[in-house]
Every structure is written in C-alpha cells, then in structure tokens.
Scaffold this active site. Structure first.
Site, PDB file in Angstrom:
ATOM      1  N   LYS A  22      43.162  30.850  40.586  1.00  0.00           N
ATOM      2  CA  LYS A  22      42.031  31.616  41.116  1.00  0.00           C
ATOM      3  C   LYS A  22      41.153  30.742  42.021  1.00  0.00           C
ATOM      4  O   LYS A  22      40.744  31.145  43.112  1.00  0.00           O
ATOM      5  CB  LYS A  22      41.201  32.175  39.955  1.00  0.00           C
ATOM      6  CG  LYS A  22      39.886  32.796  40.340  1.00  0.00           C
ATOM      7  CD  LYS A  22      40.069  34.083  41.117  1.00  0.00           C
ATOM      8  CE  LYS A  22      38.768  34.537  41.741  1.00  0.00           C
ATOM      9  NZ  LYS A  22      38.920  35.747  42.536  1.00  0.00           N
ATOM     10  N   CYS A  66      31.819  34.160  45.872  1.00  0.00           N
ATOM     11  CA  CYS A  66      33.120  33.605  45.463  1.00  0.00           C
ATOM     12  C   CYS A  66      33.554  32.450  46.338  1.00  0.00           C
ATOM     13  O   CYS A  66      33.652  31.309  45.879  1.00  0.00           O
ATOM     14  CB  CYS A  66      34.177  34.692  45.516  1.00  0.00           C
ATOM     15  SG  CYS A  66      33.720  36.136  44.550  1.00  0.00           S
TER      16      CYS A  66
HETATM   17  N1  SAJ Z   1      34.592  34.891  56.654  1.00  0.00           N
HETATM   18  C1  SAJ Z   1      34.605  34.234  57.876  1.00  0.00           C
HETATM   19  N2  SAJ Z   1      35.759  34.263  58.614  1.00  0.00           N
HETATM   20  C2  SAJ Z   1      36.875  34.905  58.171  1.00  0.00           C
HETATM   21  C3  SAJ Z   1      36.850  35.551  56.929  1.00  0.00           C
HETATM   22  C4  SAJ Z   1      35.690  35.522  56.187  1.00  0.00           C
HETATM   23  O1  SAJ Z   1      33.615  33.638  58.310  1.00  0.00           O
HETATM   24  O2  SAJ Z   1      37.866  34.901  58.910  1.00  0.00           O
HETATM   25  C5  SAJ Z   1      33.363  34.868  55.842  1.00  0.00           C
HETATM   26  C6  SAJ Z   1      32.793  36.262  55.569  1.00  0.00           C
HETATM   27  O3  SAJ Z   1      31.984  36.706  56.621  1.00  0.00           O
HETATM   28  C7  SAJ Z   1      32.029  36.012  54.280  1.00  0.00           C
HETATM   29  C8  SAJ Z   1      32.855  34.944  53.572  1.00  0.00           C
HETATM   30  O4  SAJ Z   1      33.694  34.377  54.556  1.00  0.00           O
HETATM   31  O5  SAJ Z   1      30.742  35.473  54.517  1.00  0.00           O
HETATM   32  C9  SAJ Z   1      33.697  35.456  52.417  1.00  0.00           C
HETATM   33  O6  SAJ Z   1      34.298  36.700  52.744  1.00  0.00           O
HETATM   34  P1  SAJ Z   1      35.810  37.055  52.372  1.00  0.00           P
HETATM   35  O7  SAJ Z   1      36.124  38.395  52.921  1.00  0.00           O
HETATM   36  O8  SAJ Z   1      36.688  35.941  52.782  1.00  0.00           O
HETATM   37  O9  SAJ Z   1      35.864  37.017  50.787  1.00  0.00           O
HETATM   38  P2  SAJ Z   1      35.012  37.702  49.589  1.00  0.00           P
HETATM   39  O10 SAJ Z   1      34.071  36.658  49.064  1.00  0.00           O
HETATM   40  O11 SAJ Z   1      34.444  39.003  49.947  1.00  0.00           O
HETATM   41  O12 SAJ Z   1      36.214  37.918  48.559  1.00  0.00           O
HETATM   42  C10 SAJ Z   1      37.018  36.785  48.193  1.00  0.00           C
HETATM   43  C11 SAJ Z   1      38.482  37.195  48.309  1.00  0.00           C
HETATM   44  N3  SAJ Z   1      39.312  36.006  48.220  1.00  0.00           N
HETATM   45  C12 SAJ Z   1      40.294  35.757  49.115  1.00  0.00           C
HETATM   46  O13 SAJ Z   1      40.527  36.478  50.050  1.00  0.00           O
HETATM   47  C13 SAJ Z   1      41.100  34.534  48.860  1.00  0.00           C
HETATM   48  C14 SAJ Z   1      38.830  38.170  47.193  1.00  0.00           C
HETATM   49  O14 SAJ Z   1      40.223  38.457  47.188  1.00  0.00           O
HETATM   50  C15 SAJ Z   1      38.419  37.591  45.833  1.00  0.00           C
HETATM   51  O15 SAJ Z   1      38.711  38.481  44.783  1.00  0.00           O
HETATM   52  C16 SAJ Z   1      36.927  37.370  45.863  1.00  0.00           C
HETATM   53  O16 SAJ Z   1      36.659  36.394  46.886  1.00  0.00           O
HETATM   54  C17 SAJ Z   1      36.492  36.900  44.504  1.00  0.00           C
HETATM   55  O17 SAJ Z   1      35.909  37.716  43.773  1.00  0.00           O
HETATM   56  O18 SAJ Z   1      36.804  35.763  44.120  1.00  0.00           O
END
Ligand code: SAJ
Length: 427
Positions: free
Chosen positions: A205, A259
C-alpha cells in the site's frame, strides 16, 4: 468462512462506503464512529462526505435494514478498522486512532472472530501494534482469533466503483487469517484478491502511493527545468509518452490529499537511511506551491497589491476535499506576498484561506481582478470560455498551473497567458 455480522470502526472516506457496501451485499453491519456529529448526521439520513453516489448507497444500506450506526462496537463475527492514520509535524505516523480503535474491540472480541486493519499504516503495525492490543482480551492471535491487513486503493471521486472493481492485496498474520479475510471481501469485490503476509500487504500500500509521489515529483522537476530551458513541458511529456514504456505524469501546483503526500513518510520513517529518493521527491512536491508562486510573481512582475482571482482550492479536480491542498498553500503564499486574493471553489463555496475573500460565483471572483490563476483543473474551469472571462475582469493576465487552458483561445481573447512549465524561448 462465512460472516453474518460485521463492525466497521471509522465512518470516513473509506469506512462509510465499505460499511454501506457490505450492508447492501447482505451482511449485517454496525458502523461505529467516535465522533457524535458523524453518528447524528448519518442517523438523520445525511452524509458528511461528498463522493459521487455515496448518499444513494448509504440510503440503500439503511433501507436494507442491514446498516446501523453506533458510537461503540458490539460483538460481531468480524471487525474492520478503517480509522485515519495522520502524519505528525515531524513526519511520523500517528497511530493513536488505530490504537484506540483496537482497544475498543478488545472487550467485544470472541473466539473465532476476524479482525481486519484497513487503515494505511507503517510496516509491521498489524503485527507489532494491533495484535498485542487485541491479545489483552486473553485470546491468542492465530489460535483463537484471526488478524489481517487489507488496504483500500480507491481513488476519491471514483470510490464506489473502485471499491468493487479494484484488485485487493490481503495480508494475514497467517494463511488462515488471510483466507478468512479474502472470504469476507469476496462478499462484494469483483477484482482479483491476492493473498500475502500482513507486513508485505502494508508495504504494498505504501509503495503504491510512494511510486505515484515520486513520479509526480519528476514531472514537477521537468516543468521547472522546461521553464528555464525554454521548452513546453506539456508537449515534451506528450512526446515522451509516445514511447511504449514511458508514462510521465502531470506537473502542477503540488501534491495534496490525505494519501500520496502522507504515505511516503511512513516508509521514510521506517527506514530513514534507505529513503533518500523518496524523501527528496516529497521535498520537491512540497516545494511546488512555492515554485508556482514565484513563477507567477516573475511573470506578472510582482504580486504586491495585485488583485488576483484564484480558481480552485481542493486538492484535485472535481471533488470537495481540501485536505493538504497545494492550491490553498499557493493562496497562502500569494497573501503573504501582499496580493489581494479572491478565491472561488465551486465544490466548497464558503471555504477560503485566512486573508482571502471567498467568492460565491465565478463572476464575483473575477470582478476586479488584475490576474486570474488556475489552481485546480475542475471540469468547469478547464472549459471556461476566455472571451467571457475577459468580459468579467478588468485585467488581462492569466496563469495556468495545470496546463489545462487552450493557449490560442486565451491569447485571442486578449490575455497574456503563462503556463507552468512553458519556458519563454529567446529566438
Ligand atoms: N497529481 C499531480 N499530477 C498527476 C496526478 C496527481 O500533481 O499527474 C496530484 C493531484 O492534483 C493531487 C495529488 O497528486 O493533489 C494526489 O492525487 P491522486 O489522484 O494521485 O491520488 P489520491 O490521493 O486522490 O488517491 C491516491 C490513489 N493512489 C494511487 O493512484 C497510487 C488511490 O488509488 C489511493 O487509494 C489513495 O491515494 C489512497 O487512499 O491511498
């Protein structure tokens, strides 16, 4: 193994959808939350979390007669602990909720029970923290009751679908525990359920979100480099991603949520001497709001006294979650630089940042603005018509931190548009 009754401890972003989904799949669920307000809201038929489809699911769970909400656990066949694991100021896992939830299970634990930890936790938490607490009941783990770790992996905004469709990794303190836990989640999980030991499952995880964080950090670093070299990072990423084994993520104002910007610290904390890259990536992403603000200042020619419309405050697009939001941090930094900021966040209309004004409509945010900055790529912002924006604000400066706006269209509408990661080229 079959389960008829279940207690889910913690009715937040993960616990509430999980409890409700079990209930709509025929298991009698007692949802427990120590926060009286949460219990009251749910009992009144409301939902305290915004997530597409969640209200309907929770209502269906109540209608089925299988979901009840309480402030403390009761004897059941299985317990699922889904409480938060925040990070402390000094970047260590704060396990106080896991500890208190485990303690609250002790008086109700019976021989033959299964206990599952769902909270994202540092490696060895199930074995070193949860098991000894549960054994205070006088029952022996692995002999009298079973214990497993099973993290959720759902993406906020798509929780209900992903809860059912995603693959799950379940780790038991022994094989029988893992298999019992797999049988429990088979109630509704359609994706693959892989079985391993508890500590491996905990690490898996953390590795997933760390991988994402490190990959976002490299995208942010490429954007900074492109600004200096004089290249369009968005075009460069698109071209690099034509390679069959390359998938560079998107730069932006930073990484937020509960996360991706938290979990890597659990690994750094567990093995500080072997975490240089992970720590560095965290620092790059945490530094991104500062970088974006400096870029804005340079391109606008100073921030002091400028009236700025800031579009979006949530940590990512099309959700209402403000936790650890880099957009909010950018607004804080703009205020510190003495800009006059009006924020507009359509998903949480009343919220803003201390020192900024919360506009309740796009028009009122833009009304007197010298400049507009796109901080969150909500669908409604990405599809904004720049001609309409031009009519709504006196200034003609726009800054896009998400690479979302059509540059030609904004320039035709008379804007001087700057985009994060798009360096000006001299000749
Ligand atoms: N972000 C970027 N660039 C990207 C992708 C995301 O800057 O290309 C930023 C987003 O704007 C945001 C942050 O990253 O601020 C996190 O967003 P996210 O969509 O990557 O993830 P979360 O936090 O919404 O959800 C993540 C997911 N993990 C992965 O994709 C590996 C989700 O599957 C998990 O279940 C979740 O964390 C969790 O609960 O752990």
């Amino acid at each position: 193994m079959s389960f008829e009754t279940l207690c889910v401890l913690g009715l937040g972003y993960i616990g509430l959808p999980t409890a409700s989904t079990f209930a709509t799949h025929g298991i009698r669920v007692i949802g427990v939350d120590v926060d009286q307000r949460v219990v009251n809201v749910l009992r009144n038929g409301e939902v305290h979390i915004q997530e597409p489809g969640l209200r309907t699911l929770v209502q269906a769970a109540f209608r089925s007669g299988n979901l009840q909400v309480r402030e403390s656990p009761e004897p059941v066949d299985a317990f699922v602990i889904a409480v938060p694991t925040p990070v402390t100021q000094d970047k260590r896992a704060d396990l106080k909720y896991v500890v208190s939830a485990s303690e609250s299970v002790v008086p109700h634990l019976r021989a033959g029970n299964l206990v599952v930890l769902e909270s994202t936790s540092p490696p060895r938490t199930t074995i070193d923290v949860v098991a000894p607490i549960l054994e205070r009941s006088g029952l022996r783990v692995g002999e009298d009751f079973q214990l497993a770790y099973s993290a959720e992996r759902v993406l906020p905004g798509q929780i209900l679908r992903e809860l059912i469709e995603n693959a799950r990794v379940i780790g038991g303190i022994d094989r029988a525990s893992a298999e019992a836990c797999r049988d429990l989640y088979r109630t509704f999980v359609l994706g693959e359920i892989a079985i391993t030991d508890a500590t491996t499952a905990e690490m898996v995880k953390l590795m997933e979100n760390t991988f994402r964080d490190v990959n976002i950090a490299i995208a942010n670093e490429f954007a900074r480099q492109a600004d200096h070299i004089g290249v369009d990072v968005w075009e460069a990423i698109r071209l690099a991603n034509l390679h069959p084994r390359i998938n560079i993520l998107n730069p932006g104002p930073g990484v937020g949520g509960h996360c991706v910007c938290v979990d890597p610290w659990f690994l750094v904390d567990a093995v500080p001497d072997q975490s240089a890259l992970i720590r560095q990536a965290r620092e790059v992403n945490d530094g991104q709001p500062g970088y974006v603000t400096r870029r804005f200042e340079e391109t606008l020619g100073g921030l002091k006294g400028k009236r700025i419309a800031a579009l979006g405050l949530t940590y990512k697009s099309d959700i209402d979650d403000l936790r650890e939001s880099p957009a909010m941090e950018v607004v804080r930094l703009l205020i510190r630089a003495k800009a006059e900021v009006r924020t507009y966040e359509p998903f949480v209309l009343t919220s803003s940042v201390k020192g900024a004004e919360a506009a309740i409509s796009l028009e009122s945010a833009l009304e007197e603005a010298d400049a507009v900055v796109l901080l969150v790529d909500h669908h409604e912002f990405c599809t904004l018509d720049p001609q309409i924006v031009a009519q709504a604000m006196p200034g003609r400066f726009a800054f896009d931190t998400r690479g979302a706006w059509d540059r030609e269209a904004w320039r035709q509408a008379g804007f001087q548009l700057h985009v994060l990661g798009v360096g000006e080229r001299d000749g």
